[in-house]
Design a protein around this motif. Structure first.
Motif, short mmCIF file in Angstrom:
data_model
loop_
_atom_site.label_atom_id
_atom_site.label_comp_id
_atom_site.label_asym_id
_atom_site.label_seq_id
_atom_site.Cartn_x
_atom_site.Cartn_y
_atom_site.Cartn_z
N ARG A 160 0.84 -1.21 0.00
CA ARG A 160 0.00 0.00 0.00
C ARG A 160 0.86 1.25 0.00
N ALA A 161 1.99 1.21 0.73
CA ALA A 161 2.88 2.37 0.76
C ALA A 161 3.41 2.68 -0.62
N VAL A 162 3.79 1.63 -1.38
CA VAL A 162 4.32 1.84 -2.72
C VAL A 162 3.22 2.29 -3.66
N ALA A 163 2.05 1.65 -3.61
CA ALA A 163 0.97 1.97 -4.55
C ALA A 163 0.42 3.38 -4.32
N ASP A 164 0.24 3.76 -3.02
CA ASP A 164 -0.35 5.07 -2.71
C ASP A 164 0.70 6.14 -2.54
N ASN A 165 1.99 5.76 -2.60
CA ASN A 165 3.08 6.72 -2.37
C ASN A 165 2.85 7.46 -1.05
N ALA A 166 2.50 6.69 -0.01
CA ALA A 166 2.15 7.29 1.28
C ALA A 166 2.88 6.54 2.39
N VAL A 167 3.12 7.27 3.47
CA VAL A 167 3.74 6.66 4.65
C VAL A 167 2.69 5.80 5.37
N VAL A 168 3.08 4.60 5.77
CA VAL A 168 2.17 3.72 6.52
C VAL A 168 2.81 3.35 7.84
N GLN A 169 1.99 3.21 8.85
CA GLN A 169 2.46 2.83 10.18
C GLN A 169 1.46 1.82 10.75
N PHE A 170 1.98 0.77 11.31
CA PHE A 170 1.10 -0.25 11.85
C PHE A 170 1.87 -1.09 12.86
N GLU A 171 1.11 -1.85 13.65
CA GLU A 171 1.67 -2.81 14.60
C GLU A 171 1.13 -4.19 14.24
N GLU A 172 2.00 -5.19 14.35
CA GLU A 172 1.61 -6.53 13.93
C GLU A 172 2.36 -7.56 14.78
N TYR A 173 1.66 -8.60 15.15
CA TYR A 173 2.30 -9.72 15.83
C TYR A 173 2.82 -10.67 14.77
N TYR A 174 4.14 -10.97 14.82
CA TYR A 174 4.76 -11.79 13.78
C TYR A 174 5.34 -13.05 14.44
N GLY A 179 7.03 -12.02 18.42
CA GLY A 179 6.63 -10.84 19.16
C GLY A 179 5.90 -9.83 18.31
N TRP A 180 5.57 -8.71 18.99
CA TRP A 180 4.89 -7.58 18.34
C TRP A 180 5.93 -6.60 17.82
N PHE A 181 5.60 -6.01 16.68
CA PHE A 181 6.52 -5.06 16.08
C PHE A 181 5.76 -3.82 15.63
N GLU A 182 6.41 -2.67 15.85
CA GLU A 182 5.89 -1.41 15.31
C GLU A 182 6.68 -1.11 14.04
N VAL A 183 5.97 -0.95 12.92
CA VAL A 183 6.60 -0.77 11.63
C VAL A 183 6.11 0.54 11.02
N ARG A 184 7.06 1.30 10.49
CA ARG A 184 6.71 2.53 9.77
C ARG A 184 7.51 2.52 8.47
N ALA A 185 6.79 2.55 7.35
CA ALA A 185 7.43 2.47 6.03
C ALA A 185 7.05 3.68 5.20
N TYR A 186 8.02 4.20 4.52
CA TYR A 186 7.74 5.33 3.64
C TYR A 186 8.48 5.10 2.32
N PRO A 187 7.79 5.45 1.21
CA PRO A 187 8.38 5.20 -0.12
C PRO A 187 9.41 6.26 -0.47
N PHE A 196 11.75 -0.39 12.11
CA PHE A 196 11.21 -1.69 12.52
C PHE A 196 11.60 -1.89 13.99
N ARG A 197 10.66 -1.77 14.88
CA ARG A 197 10.98 -1.80 16.30
C ARG A 197 10.24 -2.95 16.99
N ASP A 198 10.98 -3.69 17.77
CA ASP A 198 10.39 -4.77 18.57
C ASP A 198 9.67 -4.12 19.75
N ILE A 199 8.34 -4.18 19.75
CA ILE A 199 7.55 -3.56 20.82
C ILE A 199 6.82 -4.62 21.64
N THR A 200 7.39 -5.79 21.65
CA THR A 200 6.73 -6.86 22.40
C THR A 200 6.52 -6.46 23.85
#
Length: 842
Positions: A160-174, A179-187, A196-200
């Motif tokens: 979505r970040a690449v397609a929309d050319n927008a910054v995305v931020q989310f948290e996901e359990y992997y 553990g849980w990770f906080e991810v922020r990606a920008y194109p 990419f931060r371990d926020i477990t």
């Protein structure tokens, strides 16, 4: 240099070696031995210890000197103190090491991937979090190293970040990383940059904060350890007492006192940056009102650390009545992330500032990225263009588009010109550069397109090429016209001679027909010359309004009644300097073309107004210059012309009329006349929408009456004067001789300039006038005239030629030229010029 007396080390190498640092003495002995062994000169860096205890770095250079017999005698060399240079090099090395260490020691995991999802950079923290060696990560695909990520929130958000050319931020359990990770990606232009931060532990803390205050107090010690490891701050805000308490780790993040120490809420608010206080306060008030969690990003002014960015998350706990009692929250320092985001924003701004249209489309031609430049160039916004097919949205030439598509898929790149359409329906010419982009498997994925609008440049190129083509054809036509004039001159002269020899009515009618045809031919030659060279006529001050009125009268009297003519002229119209006859011809040509374009009738509109062109005229016409102009419009409602016809409309001998209906010289001649007056013509037309000609003529900022040419009076016969006729055409010489002799002159003939000079030298005192052609072999007219004037500065000379350029050249030869005859000349014009020349006072 060494801080000791010279006598202490000039005696022996051992005494000198005592000054060398103990750690360097062994190396010095080895270096000395190599020099003495003849292995080359000494070039060695070592340390010395001065008597004061100071250590200096010395560069020694020495070589072995030999006696006359070739036996070694002594060592000779120099010593240079390089202590400061050494220190500077060490400082530079430490600085580079410090920068690398800083980049590798940031608290967040940070990595970048290219458009093929391959790692291009991984810092130390990312290596730790991702649990793979750096050498395995770099160059490897995200999805190949972590196949479990396919289909998860990670992949969805990244794409979505690449397609929309927008910054995305989310948290996901992997699960693979546990553990849980906080991810922020920008194109970016190269791919994606990811924090990419371990926020477990943080996630677990937030979950536990939802429990009761008692449970929170029981686990304070464990929480403090977790906070220390996670480098986050936790705070508790008592809404009743207005006191904020921070746990261990809160101080370094927000600037609050570290540890379980209370602080007034007003003091906490004072730490927030003044520009962010209103927004942060509004978020907190909304959370207190609704009881929902709140998240805010704002700046704080941290003592000794300056301005830092903080991400804060807060949650209210309420009493039995639902009234908020306490807000508990966590915050983290996101300064580095904000700086990276700002860098990306600046890069995006640079793309948006580009004047070219930049877009990305998939292999089905659907647009996924549409730059600001594309919005400005084509008119569609990004929202309107994204998702649409580029071939149906922009393409005009489908065949050319398919050729480019095939080339880019075959070779990976294509460049060329392509016709496109804008939102308003305007067709533009684009210089296109297409580049094929690939997916992580190396297969074709999408096409990057950069379009540059070259429409105006192409118009100017066409005008320039047309001007070159006209000049080339004009040169050829001028030469042909000269030969035709030499053919027509004896015909016109012979007609006059034949008239005098017979008075028979039938014969006179034949001579009239012959004279009329010859004059018609001469008029056609003049038209060719006008097209070819823009031969100037007499320049008078012309009132365009009068010309338009005359043209309107002619069209109403001669055009079909179903062609309605109307005229609009500015009351304060400026005058132009020009030849009224030639300008009349221009307007009449345009009106006749308009009539022919309206066989079923229509409207013909003539108008004139004053305009002033500014300094930027380069995109208007190649001949446009700044200044005042009179703009003449000739507009019809006829059949119009296609784009291809418009591009050729001024080409000589080009016509769309049926054979025998036109020569194709009308518009060519009109263009030549307008150019000779310093102006230019623009034309716009579309099929079934009429044609609009705009003629720009440089104006004279006055409105005085136009000057009318004075008609010439009839001339008498000659009085036995001797005339020398010089011409390389035998027929012209003979007919001119017969004409002059018939009207009372004596004649001498010469076929070229060299022969004329010899004859004139013999008959200098007798020859009254010399009539010479300007274009001859051996010695041309200008050279002949200069030699005649050298023999007799008072010689009377009449020049003749079929080319206007020679008229100008003849006028520059000297004052001896009294008149000029334009071929083909008649007996009347020849005799008139002779009598005027003979009667002029010296």
């Amino acid at each position: 240099m060494f801080g000791v007396r010279a006598a202490e080390f000039t005696g022996s190498f051992e005494s000198f070696l005592s000054l060398v640092h103990p750690d360097d003495q062994a190396a010095m002995r080895v270096a000395q031995g190599r020099v003495l062994a003849g292995e080359g000169p000494l070039d060695f860096v070592h340390r010395i210890v001065l008597p004061s205890g100071e250590i200096r770095h010395i560069r020694e250079r020495a070589e072995l000197l030999s006696a006359d017999g070739g036996r070694p005698q002594r060592l000779a060399g120099t010593s240079q103190d390089i202590t400061e240079q050494h220190h500077a090099q060490e400082a530079t090395r430490r600085l580079a090491a410090g920068l690398t260490s800083t980049l590798e020691s940031i608290t967040d995991a940070f990595y970048t991937v290219d458009r093929d999802w391959r790692f291009t950079y991984v810092n130390h923290e990312a290596v730790r979090v991702l649990r793979h060696p750096r050498v395995d990560l770099l160059g490897g695909s995200v999805w190949e190293l972590f196949p479990e990520a396919r289909g998860t929130e990670f992949q969805h958000q990244f794409e979505r970040a690449v397609a929309d050319n927008a910054v995305v931020q989310f948290e996901e359990y992997y699960p693979p990383l546990g553990g849980w990770f906080e991810v922020r990606a920008y194109p970016s232009a190269q791919g994606l940059a990811v924090h990419f931060r371990d926020i477990t532990e943080q996630h677990r803390v937030r979950e536990e904060l939802r429990g009761s205050e008692e449970a929170l107090r029981q686990r304070t010690q464990q929480l403090q350890l977790a906070l220390g490891a996670a480098r986050m701050g936790v705070w508790r805000w008592d809404l009743q007492t207005k006191v904020v308490t921070t746990l261990q780790g809160g101080g370094p993040v927000s600037g609050l006192p570290d540890g379980l120490r209370p602080i007034e809420m007003d003091a906490v608010g004072a730490l927030v940056h003044p520009d962010d206080r209103a927004a942060a306060g509004a978020i907190v008030r909304q959370a207190l009102k609704t009881g929902q969690p709140c998240r805010a990003e704002f700046r704080v002014v941290v003592p000794d650390r300056g301005v830092r960015w903080v991400s804060a998350l807060g949650q209210c706990t309420c009493d039995a009545a639902g009234k908020p009692q306490v807000m508990i929250g966590v915050d983290s320092d996101i300064t580095e992330r904000k700086r990276a985001e700002q860098a990306l924003v600046q890069q995006a701004a640079l793309i948006d500032e580009a004047r070219d249209a930049i877009l990305v489309r998939d292999l089905e031609h659907r647009i996924s990225f549409w730059s600001k430049g594309a919005e400005r160039l084509y008119g569609w916004t990004s929202a309107e263009a994204t998702g649409r097919r580029v071939d149906t949205l922009l393409c005009v030439d489908a065949a050319r588009f398919k050729q480019g598509e095939a080339a880019v898929l075959r070779t990976g790149a294509w460049s060329g010109e392509l016709l496109t359409t804008t939102k308003s329906g305007t067709v533009r010419t684009m210089d296109c550069r297409w580049t094929l982009l690939h997916d992580e498997q190396g297969g074709p994925k999408s096409i990057l397109t950069i379009d540059t609008d070259i429409t105006d440049r192409k118009v100017l190129e066409q005008q320039f090429l047309r001007a070159q083509r006209m000049e080339s054809i004009g040169t050829l036509a001028g030469g042909i016209a000269h030969d035709l004039n030499n053919v027509l001159t004896p015909i016109l002269l012979a007609v006059e001679l034949l008239r005098t020899e017979s008075e028979e009515t039938e014969r006179q009618e034949l001579l009239d027909t012959l004279a009329t045809s010859a004059r018609h031919g001469a008029e056609m030659v003049r038209q060719v010359l006008t097209f070819a060279r823009g031969v100037p006529g007499e320049r008078l001050e012309v009132q365009i309004g009068r010309l338009l009125t005359e043209i309107e009268r002619i069209t109403r009297d001669t055009f079909p009644k179903n062609v309605r003519t109307s005229t609009r002229v500015d009351s304060s119209l400026w005058n132009v300097a020009g030849d009224p006859t030639q300008l009349h011809q221009v307007l009449l040509n345009l009106c006749v073309n308009a009539r022919d374009a309206m066989p079923d009738g229509g409207s013909l509109t003539l108008s004139a107004e004053n305009v002033t062109l500014g300094s930027d005229t380069s995109d208007m016409h190649v001949d446009a210059r700044p200044g005042p102009y009179v703009l003449i419009r000739v507009e019809d409602t006829g059949a119009g012309m296609s784009r291809e016809v418009v591009e050729q409309v001024f080409d000589p001998f080009f016509t769309t009329k049926a054979p025998g209906k036109g020569t194709g010289l009308g518009l060519s001649t009109s263009l030549a006349i307008v150019k000779s007056h310093g102006g230019f013509i623009l034309v716009a037309s579309e099929p079934d929408k009429g044609t609009r000609f705009r003629v720009y003529l440089p104006a004279r900022l006055s409105t005085g009456p136009a000057t009318e040419p004075v008609e010439q009076a009839a001339l008498p016969r000659g009085n036995n004067e001797l005339v020398l006729v010089v011409d390389d055409e035998a027929s012209v010489r003979q007919l001119t001789r017969q004409t002059l002799e018939a009207f009372g002159y004596r004649v001498l003939l010469a076929s070229n300039g060299a022969e004329a000079i010899g004859i004139y030298a013999q008959h200098r005192e007798e020859i009254a006038v010399v009539v010479t052609d300007m274009m001859m072999p051996i010695m041309d007219g200008p050279a002949t005239i200069r030699n005649l004037l050298h023999i007799n500065a008072r010689a009377r000379i009449i020049a003749a030629s079929g080319l206007g350029d020679n008229v100008k050249l003849g006028g520059e030869v000297g004052v001896g030229i009294r008149h000029f005859l334009s071929k083909p000349y008649t007996a009347e014009s020849l005799l008139t010029a002779l009598r005027q020349t003979l009667e002029e006072q010296e």
